[in-house]
Design an enzyme around this catalytic site. Sequence first.
Site, mmCIF file in Angstrom:
data_model
loop_
_atom_site.group_PDB
_atom_site.id
_atom_site.type_symbol
_atom_site.label_atom_id
_atom_site.label_comp_id
_atom_site.label_asym_id
_atom_site.label_seq_id
_atom_site.Cartn_x
_atom_site.Cartn_y
_atom_site.Cartn_z
ATOM 1 N N HIS A 49 28.631 46.328 44.489
ATOM 2 C CA HIS A 49 28.719 45.796 45.862
ATOM 3 C C HIS A 49 27.759 46.552 46.778
ATOM 4 O O HIS A 49 27.033 45.946 47.581
ATOM 5 C CB HIS A 49 30.140 45.945 46.424
ATOM 6 C CG HIS A 49 31.195 45.213 45.680
ATOM 7 N ND1 HIS A 49 32.357 45.814 45.262
ATOM 8 C CD2 HIS A 49 31.271 43.916 45.287
ATOM 9 C CE1 HIS A 49 33.109 44.918 44.646
ATOM 10 N NE2 HIS A 49 32.466 43.762 44.641
ATOM 11 N N LYS A 51 47.363 37.380 46.659
ATOM 12 C CA LYS A 51 46.532 38.154 45.743
ATOM 13 C C LYS A 51 46.984 39.608 45.769
ATOM 14 O O LYS A 51 47.043 40.225 46.824
ATOM 15 C CB LYS A 51 45.055 38.036 46.138
ATOM 16 C CG LYS A 51 44.120 38.601 45.092
ATOM 17 C CD LYS A 51 42.691 38.177 45.330
ATOM 18 C CE LYS A 51 41.808 38.668 44.200
ATOM 19 N NZ LYS A 51 40.429 38.281 44.379
ATOM 20 N N ARG A 107 26.537 38.395 38.928
ATOM 21 C CA ARG A 107 26.342 39.287 37.786
ATOM 22 C C ARG A 107 25.909 38.554 36.523
ATOM 23 O O ARG A 107 25.246 39.136 35.671
ATOM 24 C CB ARG A 107 27.634 40.057 37.482
ATOM 25 C CG ARG A 107 28.013 41.029 38.570
ATOM 26 C CD ARG A 107 29.362 41.632 38.322
ATOM 27 N NE ARG A 107 30.352 40.540 38.366
ATOM 28 C CZ ARG A 107 31.562 40.601 37.873
ATOM 29 N NH1 ARG A 107 31.989 41.684 37.291
ATOM 30 N NH2 ARG A 107 32.378 39.575 37.971
ATOM 31 N N SER A 113 35.315 45.001 40.106
ATOM 32 C CA SER A 113 36.456 45.701 40.693
ATOM 33 C C SER A 113 37.623 45.757 39.713
ATOM 34 O O SER A 113 38.313 46.772 39.616
ATOM 35 C CB SER A 113 36.889 45.029 41.995
ATOM 36 O OG SER A 113 35.913 45.196 42.989
#
Length: 152
Positions: A24, A48, A97, A134
Amino acid sequence: MNNNREKEKIALFAGTFDPYTIGHHRIVERALQLFDRIVVAIGVNSEKRTDTDTDARIENINSIYRDEPRVEACAYEGLTVDFARKVGAQYLLRGVRNVKDFEYERDLADINLKIGDIETVFLVSEPQYAAISSSVVRELIKYNKDVSNLIP
């Protein structure tokens, strides 16, 4: 002040950022060459699960950029395009990515353009950071592994 001055280019970099990784960070560093200001926006979604409190994530990100006044972190709820409009962002910034990320992000970009008339700018992760996510970092932390080289 020069009235012919171009409008400030603001990008919104939205995500959960739990945690904020070196991947990030590199996206933001590279994007600073393209934008005048970047708002790192932590999306708050009660459905979440996150491991770190939203305020702590904001504080962490702001401390990373304490010497870079063009970057600020904050939280938001609701649609990303609505928050982008609220902070004056004309662009959404996204890191990609791999092909799987690209397909997902492209679909979101299409919808955001349709409903919010906002462009999405993709930056492809540098190869050395492409495997860092993450969720991987959270898993490593869970098992007490050293993640110091994966977070800024």
